[in-house]
Design an enzyme around this catalytic site. Sequence first.
Site, short mmCIF file in Angstrom:
data_model
loop_
_atom_site.label_atom_id
_atom_site.label_comp_id
_atom_site.label_asym_id
_atom_site.label_seq_id
_atom_site.Cartn_x
_atom_site.Cartn_y
_atom_site.Cartn_z
N GLU A 1 -36.77 11.27 18.27
CA GLU A 1 -38.05 10.63 17.94
C GLU A 1 -39.08 10.96 19.01
O GLU A 1 -40.23 11.34 18.72
CB GLU A 1 -37.89 9.10 17.85
CG GLU A 1 -36.91 8.62 16.80
CD GLU A 1 -35.48 8.50 17.30
OE1 GLU A 1 -35.17 9.05 18.39
OE2 GLU A 1 -34.66 7.85 16.60
N ASP B 1 -29.00 5.37 4.93
CA ASP B 1 -28.22 4.13 5.05
C ASP B 1 -29.04 2.91 5.49
O ASP B 1 -28.50 1.81 5.58
CB ASP B 1 -27.06 4.34 6.04
CG ASP B 1 -27.51 4.83 7.41
OD1 ASP B 1 -28.63 5.37 7.52
OD2 ASP B 1 -26.73 4.69 8.36
N1 UDP Z 1 -26.60 12.78 9.02
C1 UDP Z 1 -26.48 14.13 8.76
N2 UDP Z 1 -25.43 14.83 9.32
C2 UDP Z 1 -24.46 14.23 10.09
C3 UDP Z 1 -24.59 12.85 10.35
C4 UDP Z 1 -25.68 12.15 9.81
O1 UDP Z 1 -27.31 14.69 8.05
O2 UDP Z 1 -23.54 14.92 10.55
C5 UDP Z 1 -27.73 12.01 8.44
C6 UDP Z 1 -27.35 10.67 7.82
O3 UDP Z 1 -27.10 10.81 6.42
C7 UDP Z 1 -28.56 9.78 8.12
C8 UDP Z 1 -29.11 10.38 9.41
O4 UDP Z 1 -28.60 11.71 9.51
O5 UDP Z 1 -29.54 9.86 7.10
C9 UDP Z 1 -28.72 9.58 10.64
O6 UDP Z 1 -27.30 9.49 10.71
P1 UDP Z 1 -26.54 8.09 10.88
O7 UDP Z 1 -27.07 7.12 9.87
O8 UDP Z 1 -25.07 8.37 10.88
O9 UDP Z 1 -27.00 7.70 12.35
P2 UDP Z 1 -27.33 6.29 12.99
O10 UDP Z 1 -27.18 5.21 11.95
O11 UDP Z 1 -26.35 6.14 14.08
O12 UDP Z 1 -28.72 6.42 13.48
MN MN Z 2 -27.86 5.21 10.06
#
Ligand code: UDP
Ligand code: MN
Length: 243
Positions: free
Chosen positions: A191, A108
């Site tokens: 990280e 995203d």
């Molecule tokens: N993701 C995943 N399983 C989940 C939630 C998120 O594989 O249950 C993936 C999501 O597609 C993204 C990454 O992990 O590539 C980080 O998630 P997210 O973008 O929701 O987190 P944030 O934007 O809060 O860092």
């Molecule tokens: Mn994200």
Amino acid sequence: DLPPLFIITPTYKRPEQLAELTRLSHTLMHVPNLTWLVIEDAYKRNDLIEELLSRSGLRYQYMVAPMPVEFKNKTRGPKPRGVSNRNKGLQWIRQNAKSGVFYFADDDNTYDLELFKQIRYTKRVSMFPVGLITKAGVSSPIVRNGVFSGFYDGWIGGRKFAVDMAGFAVSVEFLLLRPHAVMPFKPGFEEDGFLKSLSPFEPKQVELLATNCTKILVWHTQTKKNEPSLPIDMNKYNNSNLI
Ligand code: UDP
Ligand code: MN
């Protein structure tokens, strides 16, 4: 010849998934000598994702790596999102790559093509600012007179490496010399835990990109969720990913 670039993208099923992966695939289509490792938090692969990847013309590997149920079923507190996916990507790199650079690119975020040009020459670990993250607006190494002098982040949290997942890239050879490097299932510390596991490696050894960390080449964008509603026969949208 350009050093190979490996992009590790965790993804999971939700209504926005195909839109996110379409946008990211269209970014990556502009990047030469790239392998896209798409790893879904699921038990089986989704034909719609396979079709999207195939249509992209990119060199890709589509794998699954479900979040362990102990975390998936948690009702309160944050979950280790994308961790099993990224560890699966690391495992693939250990088994299949010999040189080049890898980067964890969530599905995203928003990526400037200049980022891929710069991270490709990472010798150990490179770092650069990430925009639109927390109320601080940016997360970045602090650079004074061209020298690393700390981390700026909306949440330092006692971390040795106070960086976002999108804020660093790693040399494949550097990883291969560290067979135990792994990402922990520790929300907020993914990280930091991973970068610590690359020991011996200290923050002062970071390669500073994006013009001494003065340019934003990646943004931590997040897609607004709509309330899912199925008012009409969704079966006709056979690529909706909703059913
Ligand atoms: N993701 C995943 N399983 C989940 C939630 C998120 O594989 O249950 C993936 C999501 O597609 C993204 C990454 O992990 O590539 C980080 O998630 P997210 O973008 O929701 O987190 P944030 O934007 O809060 O860092
Ligand atoms: Mn994200």
